[in-house]
Motif scaffolding. Structure first.
Motif, PDB file in Angstrom:
ATOM      1  N   SER A  49      49.335  29.967  44.490  1.00 29.71           N
ATOM      2  CA  SER A  49      48.417  31.090  44.252  1.00 29.71           C
ATOM      3  C   SER A  49      48.918  32.360  44.925  1.00 29.71           C
ATOM      4  O   SER A  49      48.811  33.454  44.371  1.00 29.71           O
ATOM      5  CB  SER A  49      47.023  30.746  44.780  1.00 29.71           C
ATOM      6  OG  SER A  49      46.470  29.655  44.082  1.00 29.71           O
ATOM      7  N   THR A  50      49.470  32.207  46.114  1.00 30.59           N
ATOM      8  CA  THR A  50      49.936  33.367  46.879  1.00 30.59           C
ATOM      9  C   THR A  50      51.248  33.918  46.341  1.00 30.59           C
ATOM     10  O   THR A  50      51.410  35.140  46.178  1.00 30.59           O
ATOM     11  CB  THR A  50      50.124  32.990  48.361  1.00 30.59           C
ATOM     12  OG1 THR A  50      48.893  32.503  48.879  1.00 30.59           O
ATOM     13  CG2 THR A  50      50.584  34.189  49.177  1.00 30.59           C
ATOM     14  N   GLN A  51      52.194  33.031  46.057  1.00 31.25           N
ATOM     15  CA  GLN A  51      53.554  33.461  45.711  1.00 31.25           C
ATOM     16  C   GLN A  51      53.789  33.692  44.223  1.00 31.25           C
ATOM     17  O   GLN A  51      54.729  34.386  43.854  1.00 31.25           O
ATOM     18  CB  GLN A  51      54.565  32.426  46.236  1.00 31.25           C
ATOM     19  CG  GLN A  51      54.585  32.291  47.748  1.00 31.25           C
ATOM     20  CD  GLN A  51      54.965  33.584  48.440  1.00 31.25           C
ATOM     21  OE1 GLN A  51      55.738  34.388  47.916  1.00 31.25           O
ATOM     22  NE2 GLN A  51      54.412  33.809  49.630  1.00 31.25           N
ATOM     23  N   GLN A  52      52.971  33.077  43.370  1.00 32.77           N
ATOM     24  CA  GLN A  52      53.099  33.257  41.919  1.00 32.77           C
ATOM     25  C   GLN A  52      54.545  33.055  41.432  1.00 32.77           C
ATOM     26  O   GLN A  52      55.172  33.962  40.875  1.00 32.77           O
ATOM     27  CB  GLN A  52      52.604  34.646  41.512  1.00 32.77           C
ATOM     28  CG  GLN A  52      51.103  34.839  41.685  1.00 32.77           C
ATOM     29  CD  GLN A  52      50.298  33.931  40.743  1.00 32.77           C
ATOM     30  OE1 GLN A  52      50.532  33.907  39.544  1.00 32.77           O
ATOM     31  NE2 GLN A  52      49.361  33.185  41.313  1.00 32.77           N
ATOM     32  N   PRO A  53      55.102  31.860  41.629  1.00 32.70           N
ATOM     33  CA  PRO A  53      56.472  31.608  41.178  1.00 32.70           C
ATOM     34  C   PRO A  53      56.563  31.556  39.655  1.00 32.70           C
ATOM     35  O   PRO A  53      55.563  31.317  38.969  1.00 32.70           O
ATOM     36  CB  PRO A  53      56.785  30.244  41.789  1.00 32.70           C
ATOM     37  CG  PRO A  53      55.451  29.574  41.867  1.00 32.70           C
ATOM     38  CD  PRO A  53      54.469  30.661  42.213  1.00 32.70           C
ATOM     39  N   LYS A  72      51.344  18.062  36.758  1.00 30.51           N
ATOM     40  CA  LYS A  72      50.402  18.169  35.635  1.00 30.51           C
ATOM     41  C   LYS A  72      49.240  19.082  35.998  1.00 30.51           C
ATOM     42  O   LYS A  72      48.821  19.924  35.188  1.00 30.51           O
ATOM     43  CB  LYS A  72      49.898  16.779  35.251  1.00 30.51           C
ATOM     44  CG  LYS A  72      48.992  16.764  34.041  1.00 30.51           C
ATOM     45  CD  LYS A  72      48.610  15.331  33.668  1.00 30.51           C
ATOM     46  CE  LYS A  72      47.731  15.300  32.432  1.00 30.51           C
ATOM     47  NZ  LYS A  72      47.386  13.898  32.040  1.00 30.51           N
ATOM     48  N   LYS A  73      48.733  18.930  37.228  1.00 35.84           N
ATOM     49  CA  LYS A  73      47.639  19.789  37.675  1.00 35.84           C
ATOM     50  C   LYS A  73      48.090  21.243  37.766  1.00 35.84           C
ATOM     51  O   LYS A  73      47.358  22.167  37.390  1.00 35.84           O
ATOM     52  CB  LYS A  73      47.111  19.323  39.031  1.00 35.84           C
ATOM     53  CG  LYS A  73      45.998  20.212  39.579  1.00 35.84           C
ATOM     54  CD  LYS A  73      45.356  19.627  40.800  1.00 35.84           C
ATOM     55  CE  LYS A  73      44.287  20.566  41.379  1.00 35.84           C
ATOM     56  NZ  LYS A  73      43.264  20.957  40.386  1.00 35.84           N
ATOM     57  N   ILE A  74      49.318  21.446  38.226  1.00 42.17           N
ATOM     58  CA  ILE A  74      49.845  22.807  38.363  1.00 42.17           C
ATOM     59  C   ILE A  74      49.910  23.513  37.017  1.00 42.17           C
ATOM     60  O   ILE A  74      49.480  24.666  36.879  1.00 42.17           O
ATOM     61  CB  ILE A  74      51.236  22.784  39.028  1.00 42.17           C
ATOM     62  CG1 ILE A  74      51.108  22.421  40.513  1.00 42.17           C
ATOM     63  CG2 ILE A  74      51.938  24.148  38.888  1.00 42.17           C
ATOM     64  CD1 ILE A  74      52.435  22.130  41.192  1.00 42.17           C
ATOM     65  N   ILE A  75      50.425  22.831  35.998  1.00 41.64           N
ATOM     66  CA  ILE A  75      50.574  23.517  34.712  1.00 41.64           C
ATOM     67  C   ILE A  75      49.225  23.712  34.012  1.00 41.64           C
ATOM     68  O   ILE A  75      49.104  24.568  33.138  1.00 41.64           O
ATOM     69  CB  ILE A  75      51.579  22.797  33.785  1.00 41.64           C
ATOM     70  CG1 ILE A  75      51.135  21.372  33.475  1.00 41.64           C
ATOM     71  CG2 ILE A  75      52.961  22.798  34.397  1.00 41.64           C
ATOM     72  CD1 ILE A  75      52.041  20.656  32.480  1.00 41.64           C
ATOM     73  N   ILE A  76      48.227  22.910  34.411  1.00 43.43           N
ATOM     74  CA  ILE A  76      46.874  23.147  33.893  1.00 43.43           C
ATOM     75  C   ILE A  76      46.263  24.373  34.569  1.00 43.43           C
ATOM     76  O   ILE A  76      45.684  25.252  33.911  1.00 43.43           O
ATOM     77  CB  ILE A  76      45.981  21.910  34.101  1.00 43.43           C
ATOM     78  CG1 ILE A  76      46.439  20.768  33.183  1.00 43.43           C
ATOM     79  CG2 ILE A  76      44.512  22.254  33.847  1.00 43.43           C
ATOM     80  CD1 ILE A  76      45.738  19.456  33.438  1.00 43.43           C
ATOM     81  N   ASP A  77      46.417  24.444  35.896  1.00 45.29           N
ATOM     82  CA  ASP A  77      45.836  25.549  36.658  1.00 45.29           C
ATOM     83  C   ASP A  77      46.635  26.843  36.520  1.00 45.29           C
ATOM     84  O   ASP A  77      46.077  27.937  36.595  1.00 45.29           O
ATOM     85  CB  ASP A  77      45.742  25.180  38.150  1.00 45.29           C
ATOM     86  CG  ASP A  77      44.735  24.067  38.417  1.00 45.29           C
ATOM     87  OD1 ASP A  77      43.983  23.712  37.479  1.00 45.29           O
ATOM     88  OD2 ASP A  77      44.691  23.555  39.543  1.00 45.29           O
ATOM     89  N   PHE A  78      47.956  26.704  36.323  1.00 46.17           N
ATOM     90  CA  PHE A  78      48.843  27.872  36.239  1.00 46.17           C
ATOM     91  C   PHE A  78      49.759  27.704  35.022  1.00 46.17           C
ATOM     92  O   PHE A  78      50.946  27.397  35.156  1.00 46.17           O
ATOM     93  CB  PHE A  78      49.691  28.005  37.515  1.00 46.17           C
ATOM     94  CG  PHE A  78      48.897  28.030  38.792  1.00 46.17           C
ATOM     95  CD1 PHE A  78      48.409  29.226  39.302  1.00 46.17           C
ATOM     96  CD2 PHE A  78      48.648  26.854  39.491  1.00 46.17           C
ATOM     97  CE1 PHE A  78      47.689  29.251  40.487  1.00 46.17           C
ATOM     98  CE2 PHE A  78      47.928  26.861  40.671  1.00 46.17           C
ATOM     99  CZ  PHE A  78      47.445  28.070  41.176  1.00 46.17           C
ATOM    100  N   PRO A  79      49.239  27.898  33.819  1.00 43.07           N
ATOM    101  CA  PRO A  79      50.000  27.577  32.604  1.00 43.07           C
ATOM    102  C   PRO A  79      51.272  28.400  32.395  1.00 43.07           C
ATOM    103  O   PRO A  79      52.138  27.988  31.622  1.00 43.07           O
ATOM    104  CB  PRO A  79      48.989  27.845  31.481  1.00 43.07           C
ATOM    105  CG  PRO A  79      47.937  28.716  32.086  1.00 43.07           C
ATOM    106  CD  PRO A  79      47.867  28.345  33.522  1.00 43.07           C
ATOM    107  N   ALA A  80      51.419  29.515  33.080  1.00 46.23           N
ATOM    108  CA  ALA A  80      52.623  30.329  32.914  1.00 46.23           C
ATOM    109  C   ALA A  80      53.795  29.807  33.733  1.00 46.23           C
ATOM    110  O   ALA A  80      54.944  30.232  33.532  1.00 46.23           O
ATOM    111  CB  ALA A  80      52.329  31.785  33.299  1.00 46.23           C
TER     112      ALA A  80
END
Length: 214
Positions: A49-53, A72-80
């Protein structure tokens, strides 16, 4: 697809020496930069959330947490964000789990530097990269990483990792160096493994590892 320059890479791996070495390698590239390093899976989402890779390189084994599930959770929460698994586990079963989870790649840690960098750049451009060197046969229904297997034997990812290294003939000192943990910690894990599997010697442990494809 437009790729920002330099592309921001986040590393999630609890092996500090490997994590640091990977950072040095990537930071040498003019089009890539490591925007953060995560050593504990519990820190991953807040750092993201902080670094937005733009892309995450992540191990499967994260202190007992399944990196594929976390990815899997990451790409759901941060699809980009793109997610590539970078692991020592040469297992077709895990590669297929990563693919089915929607992750963008699965590479082995034994891959060459040019192959790793090419894979990162390919995924940033919108492709996927699943290592053709993963030759391990798909495991049976009750495989090492299956839910039923884990419930019955209560093995953690770290313990499975140590079993594999013991099977490969490494000493406690070599295992500690490979995993960046103390020899005392290795010995503790080995005692726990013997207790959980109800075995008393290395030969029985190796038989277990061969039987279950570790």
């Amino acid at each position: 697809m437009h790729v920002p320059t330099p592309a921001r890479i986040l590393l999630i791996d609890d092996h500090r020496l490997f994590n640091d070495g990977l950072k040095l390698l990537i930071d040498e590239q003019p089009d890539l930069i490591v925007c953060g390093q995560v050593f504990r899976s519990t820190d991953a989402l807040s750092v993201i959330s902080t670094q937005q890779p733009n892309l995450i390189l992540m191990d499967v084994n994260l202190q007992g947490v399944n990196g594929i599930d976390l990815g899997k959770k990451i790409i759901i929460d941060f699809p980009a964000i793109k997610v590539i698994i970078l692991t020592m586990y040469n297992q077709a079963k895990l590669l297929e789990e990563a693919r089915k989870a929607g992750l963008h790649g699965y590479l082995l840690k034994e891959t060459t530097t040019p192959e790793l960098l090419a894979g990162i750049r390919s995924v940033l451009l919108g492709d996927t990269v699943f290592d053709s060197n993963v030759t391990g046969q798909p495991a049976p229904a009750e495989d090492t990483f299956g839910d039923d297997f884990a419930r019955r034997l209560n093995l953690t990812f770290r313990e499975v990792e140590i079993i594999k290294l013991i099977k490969d003939g490494l000493t406690n000192e070599q295992i500690g160096e490979a995993l960046s943990i103390s020899v005392f910690t290795v010995k503790t894990h080995r005692k726990n493994i013997h207790f959980k599997l109800d075995i008393s010697n290395v030969a029985e442990l190796i038989q277990f590892a061969i039987k279950h494809g570790i």
